[in-house]
Design an enzyme around this catalytic site. Structure first.
Site, mmCIF file in Angstrom:
data_model
loop_
_atom_site.group_PDB
_atom_site.id
_atom_site.type_symbol
_atom_site.label_atom_id
_atom_site.label_comp_id
_atom_site.label_asym_id
_atom_site.label_seq_id
_atom_site.Cartn_x
_atom_site.Cartn_y
_atom_site.Cartn_z
ATOM 1 N N GLY A 7 0.821 -1.214 0.000
ATOM 2 C CA GLY A 7 0.000 0.000 0.000
ATOM 3 C C GLY A 7 0.849 1.254 0.000
ATOM 4 C CB SER A 9 0.044 3.596 -4.562
ATOM 5 O OG SER A 9 -1.004 3.028 -3.815
ATOM 6 C CE1 TYR A 136 -9.598 -0.297 8.348
ATOM 7 C CE2 TYR A 136 -10.259 0.637 10.456
ATOM 8 C CZ TYR A 136 -9.351 0.546 9.415
ATOM 9 O OH TYR A 136 -8.201 1.304 9.441
ATOM 10 C CE LYS A 140 -6.633 -2.091 9.336
ATOM 11 N NZ LYS A 140 -5.377 -2.140 8.597
HETATM 12 N N1 LIG Z 1 -6.052 6.997 7.770
HETATM 13 C C1 LIG Z 1 -6.440 6.608 8.957
HETATM 14 O O1 LIG Z 1 -7.119 7.357 9.679
HETATM 15 C C2 LIG Z 1 -6.047 5.237 9.466
HETATM 16 C C3 LIG Z 1 -6.314 4.972 10.804
HETATM 17 C C4 LIG Z 1 -5.964 3.718 11.321
HETATM 18 C C5 LIG Z 1 -5.401 2.780 10.505
HETATM 19 N N2 LIG Z 1 -5.172 3.052 9.195
HETATM 20 C C6 LIG Z 1 -4.578 1.983 8.383
HETATM 21 O O2 LIG Z 1 -3.410 2.444 7.740
HETATM 22 C C7 LIG Z 1 -3.217 1.736 6.513
HETATM 23 C C8 LIG Z 1 -3.007 2.744 5.391
HETATM 24 O O3 LIG Z 1 -4.162 3.556 5.302
HETATM 25 P P1 LIG Z 1 -4.164 5.013 4.628
HETATM 26 O O4 LIG Z 1 -4.912 5.880 5.540
HETATM 27 O O5 LIG Z 1 -2.821 5.374 4.173
HETATM 28 O O6 LIG Z 1 -5.121 4.690 3.383
HETATM 29 P P2 LIG Z 1 -5.087 5.171 1.848
HETATM 30 O O7 LIG Z 1 -4.549 6.539 1.744
HETATM 31 O O8 LIG Z 1 -6.441 4.867 1.334
HETATM 32 O O9 LIG Z 1 -4.028 4.147 1.204
HETATM 33 C C9 LIG Z 1 -4.331 2.785 1.234
HETATM 34 C C10 LIG Z 1 -3.208 2.030 0.541
HETATM 35 O O10 LIG Z 1 -3.532 0.628 0.585
HETATM 36 C C11 LIG Z 1 -3.592 0.129 -0.733
HETATM 37 N N3 LIG Z 1 -4.654 -0.854 -0.869
HETATM 38 C C12 LIG Z 1 -5.927 -0.774 -0.414
HETATM 39 N N4 LIG Z 1 -6.625 -1.855 -0.787
HETATM 40 C C13 LIG Z 1 -5.763 -2.642 -1.488
HETATM 41 C C14 LIG Z 1 -5.881 -3.876 -2.150
HETATM 42 N N5 LIG Z 1 -7.029 -4.557 -2.177
HETATM 43 N N6 LIG Z 1 -4.806 -4.386 -2.764
HETATM 44 C C15 LIG Z 1 -3.623 -3.709 -2.766
HETATM 45 N N7 LIG Z 1 -3.451 -2.523 -2.180
HETATM 46 C C16 LIG Z 1 -4.517 -1.996 -1.549
HETATM 47 C C17 LIG Z 1 -3.850 1.332 -1.621
HETATM 48 O O11 LIG Z 1 -3.323 1.016 -2.907
HETATM 49 P P3 LIG Z 1 -3.846 1.655 -4.304
HETATM 50 O O12 LIG Z 1 -4.172 3.089 -4.037
HETATM 51 O O13 LIG Z 1 -2.667 1.491 -5.196
HETATM 52 O O14 LIG Z 1 -5.023 0.898 -4.699
HETATM 53 C C18 LIG Z 1 -3.074 2.426 -0.914
HETATM 54 O O15 LIG Z 1 -1.718 2.384 -1.277
HETATM 55 C C19 LIG Z 1 -4.461 0.874 6.317
HETATM 56 O O16 LIG Z 1 -4.196 -0.445 6.713
HETATM 57 C C20 LIG Z 1 -5.474 1.513 7.259
HETATM 58 O O17 LIG Z 1 -6.438 0.599 7.696
HETATM 59 C C21 LIG Z 1 -5.488 4.263 8.645
#
Ligand SMILES: NC(=O)c1ccc[n+]([C@@H]2O[C@H](COP(=O)([O-])OP(=O)(O)OC[C@H]3O[C@@H](n4cnc5c(N)ncnc54)[C@H](OP(=O)(O)O)[C@@H]3O)[C@@H](O)[C@H]2O)c1
Length: 233
Positions: A7, A9, A136, A140
């Site tokens: 992830g 990107s 979700y 987690k």
């Molecule tokens: N943002 C928050 O508030 C938050 C809070 C707690 C935990 N998290 C966790 O942190 C991690 C990153 O989240 P983020 O906030 O950075 O989200 P984001 O900006 O939406 O980025 C998600 C990343 O995961 C990749 N991804 C999602 N589904 C995928 C799939 N089926 N196959 C391959 N790649 C996939 C996306 O790839 P593509 O774009 O290339 O598809 C992207 O690179 C996640 O596990 C999320 O649950 C986030």
């Protein structure tokens, strides 16, 4: 040192990739090839964790990954009874089953080297529970159990396994989940003790510490990086 960030990107994974750019041979993965091409890395693998995981499993075996950061994840909002079988399968596959499978593919090389670092990006929702995010939250929470069991299994090989649980982070996923919820951004900030969102770079810097030799004693832990959100519960 061969490092793989899933992830990468955008969002948190992209910040982790940037932070670890100079820590070894960096490999990245995600679905968006254009964005992956812009990462400064040794190689990338385009893969949808919900569908074609074998291509990434082979990539891990080929590149003998020493440091695996399972960051990719997907959020879904709604009452459990409104979720389809497809939703249930997709969320568990992306957030829990694929990370476990990818770890299983990285372990043999790590055991062979008697060294390894595995970091899973969980969520505070997996620690506290989150209404209307049961798939979700449970995916987690599963990562936390996986982390503890594997930490015990792999301790003698000098392999550490930890989970970082971010609170609200300002990324596309974080902001979309606010839009879908019944609360405004201001109302959410009001509930966070530090009155702010966590920055993706804060998660990245914690990853950098956890892969260092200084952090070799930290394993099996579930570390909340949440600006105080989980305190006092
Ligand atoms: N943002 C928050 O508030 C938050 C809070 C707690 C935990 N998290 C966790 O942190 C991690 C990153 O989240 P983020 O906030 O950075 O989200 P984001 O900006 O939406 O980025 C998600 C990343 O995961 C990749 N991804 C999602 N589904 C995928 C799939 N089926 N196959 C391959 N790649 C996939 C996306 O790839 P593509 O774009 O290339 O598809 C992207 O690179 C996640 O596990 C999320 O649950 C986030």
């Amino acid at each position: 040192m061969n490092i793989l960030v899933t992830g990468a990107s955008k969002g948190i994974g992209n910040a982790i990739a940037k932070e670890l750019e100079k820590s070894g041979n960096l490999y990245v993965t995600g679905r968006n090839e254009e964005a992956l091409r812009e990462c400064i890395c040794k190689d990338y693998c385009v893969c949808d964790l919900a569908n074609d995981i074998e291509i990434l499993a082979e990539f891990i075996e080929k590149n003998k990954i020493d440091i695996l950061i399972n960051n990719a994840g997907e959020y879904i909002y709604g009452a459990l009874e409104t979720m389809s079988t497809n939703d249930i399968q997709r969320i568990y596959q992306t957030n829990l089953i694929s990370p476990a499978y990818l770890i299983s593919k990285a372990i043999p090389a790590m055991k062979n080297n008697k060294w390894g670092r595995i970091i899973n990006i969980g969520s505070i929702s997996g620690v506290m529970g989150e209404a209307y995010a049961s798939l979700y939250s449970s995916s987690k929470a599963g990562l936390i159990g996986l982390t503890k069991a594997l930490a015990l299994e792999l301790a003698e090989y000098n392999i550490t396994v930890n989970t970082i649980n971010p609170g609200w982070v300002e990324t596309e996923l974080g902001m979309n989940s606010i839009d879908e919820s019944e609360f405004s951004k201001d109302e959410i900030i009001e509930c966070i003790p530090q009155k702010r969102f966590v920055k993706p770079e804060e998660v990245a810097k914690l990853c950098k510490y956890l892969i260092s030799e200084d952090a070799k004693g930290i394993t099996g832990q579930s570390i909340n990086l949440c600006a105080g959100l989980s305190v006092g519960i």
